[in-house]
Design a protein around this motif. Structure first.
Motif, PDB file in Angstrom:
ATOM      1  N   PHE A 181       0.865  -1.176   0.000  1.00 36.39           N
ATOM      2  CA  PHE A 181       0.000   0.000   0.000  1.00 36.39           C
ATOM      3  C   PHE A 181       0.906   1.232   0.000  1.00 36.39           C
ATOM      4  CE2 PHE A 181      -2.506  -3.341   1.940  1.00 36.39           C
ATOM      5  CZ  PHE A 181      -3.736  -3.211   1.302  1.00 36.39           C
ATOM      6  N   VAL A 182       0.568   2.206  -0.832  1.00 36.16           N
ATOM      7  CA  VAL A 182       1.391   3.408  -0.950  1.00 36.16           C
ATOM      8  C   VAL A 182       0.533   4.623  -0.605  1.00 36.16           C
ATOM      9  CG1 VAL A 182       2.921   4.768  -2.401  1.00 36.16           C
ATOM     10  CG2 VAL A 182       2.702   2.297  -2.786  1.00 36.16           C
ATOM     11  N   LEU A 183       0.989   5.413   0.376  1.00 31.26           N
ATOM     12  CA  LEU A 183       0.327   6.664   0.748  1.00 31.26           C
ATOM     13  C   LEU A 183       1.153   7.825   0.241  1.00 31.26           C
ATOM     14  CD1 LEU A 183      -0.269   4.507   3.203  1.00 31.26           C
ATOM     15  CD2 LEU A 183      -1.278   6.507   4.279  1.00 31.26           C
ATOM     16  N   PHE A 184       0.511   8.745  -0.455  1.00 30.65           N
ATOM     17  CA  PHE A 184       1.173   9.928  -0.993  1.00 30.65           C
ATOM     18  C   PHE A 184       0.773  11.148  -0.166  1.00 30.65           C
ATOM     19  CE2 PHE A 184       1.157   6.929  -4.415  1.00 30.65           C
ATOM     20  CZ  PHE A 184       2.297   7.182  -5.150  1.00 30.65           C
ATOM     21  N   PHE A 185       1.795  11.863   0.322  1.00 29.15           N
ATOM     22  CA  PHE A 185       1.583  13.106   1.064  1.00 29.15           C
ATOM     23  C   PHE A 185       2.156  14.243   0.218  1.00 29.15           C
ATOM     24  CE2 PHE A 185       2.229   9.680   4.169  1.00 29.15           C
ATOM     25  CZ  PHE A 185       1.044   9.773   4.913  1.00 29.15           C
TER      26      PHE A 185
END
Length: 326
Positions: free
Chosen positions: A79-83
């Motif tokens: 899972f990849v979270l982009f901030f």
């Protein structure tokens, strides 16, 4: 300018920068999960990225210039979270498109990341969580087997509440790992920090199991359910039946089934299969490559290799043979 890789600390952090889309493709790809980068026609591009690893959770800080696309061509198992810190990006998943800009984050759903278009200048921080880590933490929170995709709602508000906290924690963790490396001197603190962030994602970003998490904490399981679980652990590699478990707990099969349905939200045999999958996974992680998947599966009570492979991948996000080869 040709891209260059600079491993600051082997297997812990690396940096790459340059102007060649093919070099960026190779840097972002893994053998199991290739990524294709394509720049817009007649458009120059550049990139400067640094990634740091904290076990099952990693962080990256990336700066891009130019107009280009990244396409995930296979299941990443992550899972990849982009901030976002600067600039815009659009994430296309199926027939849906989601915008990502400062104040508005995005979380992928494992293999469903799809295509990302960056319109530079763009700068963002990413948090990458292995699918197995996310599912294991959810399993511990629910105290029951987790089956099926998590299916996160992709948009995250980063301006307040849990989203802002996640963003601040991700920035602090990356800084502690990549710059002065202070967090590397405290592995327990680092593990607790990344674990807390993963739990915060599961508790505050809507997903398929959010309803289960929102329920009031269940009452303690009755004694016969606890006895059944103890019996399963003690006989995990033996061919035990539902009747054997009920007899060991001195209750009827019907009472045993009702106890697991009410307090574990599953059946006794599904719970046993979950324990056996965990045992097989642990042995596959530690086994010599000379051992076969079939031998390990049979040891833990799985006689049908095809079914075992399907259930294993649903549970751990990779095939048994991929785990054995690592």
């Amino acid at each position: 300018m040709k891209s260059r890789l600079k491993p600051a600390a082997p297997e812990e952090s690396f940096r790459f920068f340059g102007t060649d889309p093919d070099e960026l493709s190779r840097a972002l790809s893994t053998a199991a999960s290739p990524i294709k980068v394509e720049s817009a026609a007649n458009q120059a591009m550049s990139f400067d990225c640094e990634f740091v690893s904290a076990g099952p959770v990693s962080f990256g800080f990336c700066t891009y210039e130019g107009d280009f696309r990244c396409k995930l061509e296979a299941d990443s198992g992550k899972f990849v979270l982009f901030f976002p810190l600067r600039g815009n990006a659009s994430f296309k998943r199926g027939n849906e498109t989601f915008e990502s800009k400062p104040g508005r984050g995005f979380i992928s759903n494992g293999p469903a990341l799809g295509t990302v278009r960056f319109a530079g200048p763009r700068q963002h921080l990413v948090m990458i969580v292995e699918e197995n880590e996310m599912i294991n933490r959810l399993h511990r929170m629910l105290e029951m087997p987790v089956r099926g995709p998590l299916d996160f709602h992709p948009d995250i508000d980063l301006t307040s509440g849990p989203g802002l906290i996640l963003k601040d924690l991700a920035e602090a963790t990356f800084s502690g790992l990549a710059q002065d490396a202070a967090l590397r001197q405290s592995p327990l603190a680092l593990s607790n920090l990344t674990g807390a962030m993963t739990d915060l994602i599961l508790e505050t970003v809507p997903h398929h199991f959010s309803g289960e998490l929102a329920r009031a904490a269940p009452s303690p399981a009755p004694r016969h359910v606890k006895r059944a679980i103890d019996f399963m652990h003690a006989n995990i590699s033996r061919p035990i039946s539902l009747g054997d478990i009920a007899d060991a707990c001195q209750v009827s099969v019907r009472s045993l089934q009702k106890g697991f349905k009410d307090f574990k939200m599953t059946t006794p045999m599904t719970y046993l299969q979950h324990l056996r999958l965990e045992a097989a996974h642990k042995e596959l992680q530690q086994a010599s490559p000379a051992l076969s998947v079939a031998a390990i599966a049979l040891k833990w009570g799985f006689g049908h290799m095809g079914r075992f492979a399907v259930d294993y991948k649903l549970r751990f996000g990779q095939s048994p043979s991929q785990t054995l080869r690592r």
